[in-house]
Design a protein around this motif. Structure first.
Motif, PDB file in Angstrom:
ATOM      1  N   ALA A  75       0.835  -1.207   0.000  1.00  0.00           N
ATOM      2  CA  ALA A  75       0.000   0.000   0.000  1.00  0.00           C
ATOM      3  C   ALA A  75       0.873   1.262   0.000  1.00  0.00           C
ATOM      4  O   ALA A  75       0.550   2.251  -0.669  1.00  0.00           O
ATOM      5  N   LEU A  76       1.969   1.230   0.744  1.00  0.00           N
ATOM      6  CA  LEU A  76       2.884   2.370   0.793  1.00  0.00           C
ATOM      7  C   LEU A  76       3.532   2.623  -0.564  1.00  0.00           C
ATOM      8  O   LEU A  76       3.561   3.761  -1.050  1.00  0.00           O
ATOM      9  N   ILE A  77       4.036   1.575  -1.190  1.00  0.00           N
ATOM     10  CA  ILE A  77       4.717   1.719  -2.483  1.00  0.00           C
ATOM     11  C   ILE A  77       3.754   2.257  -3.541  1.00  0.00           C
ATOM     12  O   ILE A  77       4.093   3.161  -4.311  1.00  0.00           O
ATOM     13  N   VAL A  78       2.557   1.704  -3.582  1.00  0.00           N
ATOM     14  CA  VAL A  78       1.566   2.140  -4.581  1.00  0.00           C
ATOM     15  C   VAL A  78       1.181   3.604  -4.337  1.00  0.00           C
ATOM     16  O   VAL A  78       1.069   4.392  -5.282  1.00  0.00           O
ATOM     17  N   GLY A  79       0.981   3.966  -3.077  1.00  0.00           N
ATOM     18  CA  GLY A  79       0.616   5.345  -2.757  1.00  0.00           C
ATOM     19  C   GLY A  79       1.686   6.338  -3.156  1.00  0.00           C
ATOM     20  O   GLY A  79       1.391   7.393  -3.731  1.00  0.00           O
ATOM     21  N   VAL A  80       2.944   6.025  -2.870  1.00  0.00           N
ATOM     22  CA  VAL A  80       4.051   6.913  -3.248  1.00  0.00           C
ATOM     23  C   VAL A  80       4.165   7.002  -4.766  1.00  0.00           C
ATOM     24  O   VAL A  80       4.410   8.084  -5.325  1.00  0.00           O
ATOM     25  N   PHE A  81       3.956   5.875  -5.446  1.00  0.00           N
ATOM     26  CA  PHE A  81       4.030   5.863  -6.910  1.00  0.00           C
ATOM     27  C   PHE A  81       3.009   6.819  -7.516  1.00  0.00           C
ATOM     28  O   PHE A  81       3.356   7.665  -8.356  1.00  0.00           O
ATOM     29  N   PHE A  82       1.774   6.727  -7.090  1.00  0.00           N
ATOM     30  CA  PHE A  82       0.737   7.601  -7.639  1.00  0.00           C
ATOM     31  C   PHE A  82       0.941   9.055  -7.229  1.00  0.00           C
ATOM     32  O   PHE A  82       0.639   9.967  -7.994  1.00  0.00           O
ATOM     33  N   ALA A  83       1.465   9.280  -6.036  1.00  0.00           N
ATOM     34  CA  ALA A  83       1.663  10.647  -5.565  1.00  0.00           C
ATOM     35  C   ALA A  83       2.763  11.364  -6.323  1.00  0.00           C
ATOM     36  O   ALA A  83       2.683  12.580  -6.563  1.00  0.00           O
ATOM     37  N   LEU A  84       3.804  10.634  -6.746  1.00  0.00           N
ATOM     38  CA  LEU A  84       4.983  11.282  -7.325  1.00  0.00           C
ATOM     39  C   LEU A  84       5.197  10.999  -8.809  1.00  0.00           C
ATOM     40  O   LEU A  84       6.109  11.554  -9.414  1.00  0.00           O
ATOM     41  N   ILE A  85       4.368  10.150  -9.408  1.00  0.00           N
ATOM     42  CA  ILE A  85       4.573   9.806 -10.818  1.00  0.00           C
ATOM     43  C   ILE A  85       4.525  11.035 -11.717  1.00  0.00           C
ATOM     44  O   ILE A  85       5.200  11.108 -12.745  1.00  0.00           O
ATOM     45  N   GLY A  86       3.736  12.026 -11.321  1.00  0.00           N
ATOM     46  CA  GLY A  86       3.612  13.230 -12.140  1.00  0.00           C
ATOM     47  C   GLY A  86       4.889  14.041 -12.249  1.00  0.00           C
ATOM     48  O   GLY A  86       5.024  14.885 -13.135  1.00  0.00           O
ATOM     49  N   LYS A  87       5.850  13.790 -11.372  1.00  0.00           N
ATOM     50  CA  LYS A  87       7.115  14.518 -11.425  1.00  0.00           C
ATOM     51  C   LYS A  87       8.017  14.020 -12.546  1.00  0.00           C
ATOM     52  O   LYS A  87       8.949  14.715 -12.957  1.00  0.00           O
ATOM     53  N   ILE A  88       7.738  12.810 -13.041  1.00  0.00           N
ATOM     54  CA  ILE A  88       8.534  12.279 -14.151  1.00  0.00           C
ATOM     55  C   ILE A  88       7.703  12.051 -15.412  1.00  0.00           C
ATOM     56  O   ILE A  88       8.254  11.848 -16.483  1.00  0.00           O
ATOM     57  N   VAL A  89       6.372  12.075 -15.275  1.00  0.00           N
ATOM     58  CA  VAL A  89       5.475  11.939 -16.427  1.00  0.00           C
ATOM     59  C   VAL A  89       4.624  13.203 -16.508  1.00  0.00           C
ATOM     60  O   VAL A  89       3.633  13.331 -15.768  1.00  0.00           O
ATOM     61  N   PRO A  90       4.997  14.160 -17.351  1.00  0.00           N
ATOM     62  CA  PRO A  90       4.320  15.464 -17.391  1.00  0.00           C
ATOM     63  C   PRO A  90       2.811  15.403 -17.529  1.00  0.00           C
ATOM     64  O   PRO A  90       2.099  16.195 -16.913  1.00  0.00           O
ATOM     65  N   MET A  91       2.284  14.447 -18.306  1.00  0.00           N
ATOM     66  CA  MET A  91       0.842  14.392 -18.519  1.00  0.00           C
ATOM     67  C   MET A  91       0.081  13.999 -17.245  1.00  0.00           C
ATOM     68  O   MET A  91      -1.132  14.164 -17.166  1.00  0.00           O
ATOM     69  N   SER A 137       1.035  15.264 -14.225  1.00  0.00           N
ATOM     70  CA  SER A 137       1.527  16.223 -13.237  1.00  0.00           C
ATOM     71  C   SER A 137       0.453  16.628 -12.224  1.00  0.00           C
ATOM     72  O   SER A 137       0.766  17.023 -11.107  1.00  0.00           O
ATOM     73  N   VAL A 138      -0.823  16.516 -12.622  1.00  0.00           N
ATOM     74  CA  VAL A 138      -1.899  16.872 -11.705  1.00  0.00           C
ATOM     75  C   VAL A 138      -1.855  16.006 -10.443  1.00  0.00           C
ATOM     76  O   VAL A 138      -2.219  16.457  -9.352  1.00  0.00           O
ATOM     77  N   LEU A 139      -1.387  14.754 -10.557  1.00  0.00           N
ATOM     78  CA  LEU A 139      -1.283  13.877  -9.396  1.00  0.00           C
ATOM     79  C   LEU A 139      -0.244  14.402  -8.409  1.00  0.00           C
ATOM     80  O   LEU A 139      -0.436  14.353  -7.196  1.00  0.00           O
ATOM     81  N   SER A 140       0.860  14.916  -8.929  1.00  0.00           N
ATOM     82  CA  SER A 140       1.904  15.463  -8.065  1.00  0.00           C
ATOM     83  C   SER A 140       1.462  16.770  -7.420  1.00  0.00           C
ATOM     84  O   SER A 140       1.911  17.117  -6.325  1.00  0.00           O
ATOM     85  N   ASP A 141       0.597  17.508  -8.109  1.00  0.00           N
ATOM     86  CA  ASP A 141       0.071  18.738  -7.516  1.00  0.00           C
ATOM     87  C   ASP A 141      -0.714  18.424  -6.243  1.00  0.00           C
ATOM     88  O   ASP A 141      -0.746  19.217  -5.307  1.00  0.00           O
ATOM     89  N   TYR A 142      -1.367  17.263  -6.246  1.00  0.00           N
ATOM     90  CA  TYR A 142      -2.143  16.822  -5.083  1.00  0.00           C
ATOM     91  C   TYR A 142      -1.400  15.716  -4.324  1.00  0.00           C
ATOM     92  O   TYR A 142      -2.021  14.849  -3.721  1.00  0.00           O
ATOM     93  N   ALA A 143      -0.075  15.744  -4.335  1.00  0.00           N
ATOM     94  CA  ALA A 143       0.739  14.608  -3.878  1.00  0.00           C
ATOM     95  C   ALA A 143       0.331  14.057  -2.518  1.00  0.00           C
ATOM     96  O   ALA A 143       0.132  12.844  -2.366  1.00  0.00           O
ATOM     97  N   TRP A 144       0.192  14.918  -1.532  1.00  0.00           N
ATOM     98  CA  TRP A 144      -0.127  14.430  -0.190  1.00  0.00           C
ATOM     99  C   TRP A 144      -1.499  13.776  -0.170  1.00  0.00           C
ATOM    100  O   TRP A 144      -1.682  12.693   0.395  1.00  0.00           O
ATOM    101  N   PHE A 145      -2.491  14.420  -0.814  1.00  0.00           N
ATOM    102  CA  PHE A 145      -3.853  13.890  -0.837  1.00  0.00           C
ATOM    103  C   PHE A 145      -3.905  12.562  -1.589  1.00  0.00           C
ATOM    104  O   PHE A 145      -4.538  11.604  -1.132  1.00  0.00           O
ATOM    105  N   VAL A 146      -3.243  12.513  -2.746  1.00  0.00           N
ATOM    106  CA  VAL A 146      -3.246  11.294  -3.554  1.00  0.00           C
ATOM    107  C   VAL A 146      -2.627  10.143  -2.771  1.00  0.00           C
ATOM    108  O   VAL A 146      -3.199   9.046  -2.676  1.00  0.00           O
ATOM    109  N   GLY A 147      -1.458  10.394  -2.210  1.00  0.00           N
ATOM    110  CA  GLY A 147      -0.790   9.345  -1.452  1.00  0.00           C
ATOM    111  C   GLY A 147      -1.593   8.897  -0.244  1.00  0.00           C
ATOM    112  O   GLY A 147      -1.691   7.695   0.051  1.00  0.00           O
TER     113      GLY A 147
END
Length: 491
Positions: free
Chosen positions: A433-449, A451-461
């Motif tokens: 659960a931790l790995i998946v949450g971090v992946f979704f929270a930070l994936i936007g930092k390396i995949v520009p399309m 990026s909205v997920l990283s904008d909400y990083a804490w909430f998403v994670g």
């Protein structure tokens, strides 16, 4: 209904998961009341980074009202997990890494604890650099030739005077942490009223000297419509949450000393959002006034102190800044990693040696480079680690409040092969659960399309990990120890 507070009565000193620093506090040790938690947050909030938050938001286009609103809302949101996670500390007297054993396993808890400790080491370095800079400025006022010491010689980017004062502040911090948690309590309780009086006095001086509030309060900002503001607001809000995302996890390190739930809940509710909002607001207004007084906005209060014509006033003010940074650094950045590193090897690492490890790492990261760019400070540093800590918070709250309904087997938290041993000490479901949450929270930092997920990083994670943990644990049986607990604990 009478509030239940538990304490351990079994002798677990032979367990390798136990030492005196990680052991549950006894009822007699729980002496912190509402004022102590209020003063804790006043002491931690009064710091140069708090004043820098608003400057960073204004530099990216917000006006001062939008900046203060963003800071206040962010702290109001992070107050929720702060109080929820604090409940376990008060009820069972356990610190953060021991609470993590419930969800992550007796050994898996080190994953969450070390992630938290790593962030704290970064913050420790930042605050130590700021405190050292204030001492450096203070010595420059007292001894004019001090700042020229060593000429152009530098150590890893720091001029010799800066390097020396950095280490002086470091040594002061280490000395206090070696005195223990009671010293931290006394320091925060003593400092809070003095810091409030000081910042109010500084504000009054600035308004009088500038004959008003200055131009920042009249600037319209660069974000002319709601769409533009919202685009900047979301990642900024994530950064504001990230500012105290660390404490929202390890707040049990402090609430384990609370007299009761009312003390920690009321103290935090009064202390966190109000202190952060007030100090940020006064920081904006004072910086605005300095444009009129000195021709430029001065956000770094340690630099502002050198502008005073009276050297005694400058020295007293700089001492206040040094003192304020010290209270923040010790409470926010040393207590938790000291416990976290102790949890790694309880029989070999104590609270004191864990604090020393924190201090060494804080030097090695060279924190002055993190503060070189205000926007990078908010988006990269605060935004990234909020995406790492949000998932941990989601898992902890789901485990304690939803899965276990606040019922823990206190003895098994310190037992090598008890309920929380899971699979060789690791709860694989929590780790997934931790790995998946971090992946979704930070994936936007390396995949520009994305990026909205990283904008909400804490909430998403937070929500991805929390929900996934609930689903993975749904069919796992859980025992409630209301009857069994009474065999090992006193109410």
């Amino acid at each position: 209904m009478k509030e239940q507070l538990f304490e351990l009565t079994e002798d677990l000193s032979n367990s390798r998961l136990y030492n005196e620093d990680l052991a549950p506090t006894t009822i007699k040790q729980r002496t912190w009341d509402t004022y102590h938690f209020l003063s804790l947050w006043v002491g931690m909030s009064f710091s140069i980074p708090t004043f820098m938050l608003a400057s960073g938001l204004i530099s990216i286009g917000m006006n001062w009202k939008q900046a203060i609103f963003t800071i206040f809302v962010g702290n109001l949101i992070v107050l929720i997990p702060m109080i929820l996670n604090g409940h376990s500390g008060t009820k069972y007297g356990i610190p953060f890494p021991v609470l993590c054993r419930s969800a992550f396993g007796t050994f898996g808890a080190n994953i969450a604890a070390l992630l938290r400790a790593g962030v704290a080491c970064g913050w420790f370095g930042i605050q130590t650099y700021i405190g050292g800079s204030a001492i450096n400025t203070f010595l420059g006022v007292v001894f004019p030739g001090w700042l020229k010491l060593g000429g152009n010689f530098n150590i890893l980017g720091l001029m010799l005077p800066q390097a020396i004062t950095f280490m002086i502040f470091w040594l002061i911090t280490m000395y206090i942490i070696f005195r223990g948690m009671n010293a931290v309590k006394k320091l925060e309780a003593f400092a809070a009223p003095l810091l409030v009086l000081y910042i109010i006095a500084l504000f009054i001086w600035a308004v009088i000297a500038a004959k008003g509030l200055g131009p920042i309060v009249s600037q319209p900002g660069k974000l002319t419509n709601f769409g533009e503001f919202f685009k900047v607001f979301i990642p900024s809000l994530t950064g504001m949450i990230g500012f105290w995302a660390t404490l929202s996890l390890n707040i049990p390190d402090f609430t384990r000393f609370a007299k009761g739930q009312k003390s920690q809940i009321l103290g935090q509710a009064l202390g966190l959002p109000t202190s952060m909002g007030l100090f940020s607001l006064l920081g904006v207004l004072i910086a605005s006034a300095t444009i009129v007084i000195y021709g430029e906005p001065i956000w770094d209060f340690s630099q502002l102190m050198t502008k005073f014509s009276n050297p005694i006033v400058s020295m007293i003010s700089l001492l206040c800044v040094i003192f304020a940074t010290l209270t923040t650094n010790i409470a926010a950045n040393v207590v938790s990693p000291a416990n976290d590193f102790s949890n790694l090897l309880p029989k070999y690492i104590s609270f004191k040696s864990g604090g020393l490890i924190t201090g060494i790492i804080g030097i090695l990261i060279m924190p002055w480079r993190l503060l070189a760019d205000p926007s990078g400070y908010i988006y990269n540093w605060l935004g990234t680690y909020s995406g790492v800590l949000g998932p941990i918070a989601g898992i902890m709250i789901c485990d304690y409040w939803i899965y276990r309904r606040t019922n823990l087997n206190l003895m098994d938290l310190y037992t090598e092969e008890g309920e929380y041993f899971y699979s060789k000490g690791f709860n694989i479901k929590a780790i997934i659960a931790l790995i998946v949450g971090v992946f979704f929270a930070l994936i936007g930092k390396i995949v520009p399309m994305l990026s909205v997920l990283s904008d909400y990083a804490w909430f998403v994670g937070f929500f991805v990990s929390g929900i996934l943990y609930f689903l993975l644990m749904y069919n796992t049986s859980v025992q409630f120890y209301n009857t069994e607990i009474s065999k090992h604990l006193n109410e």
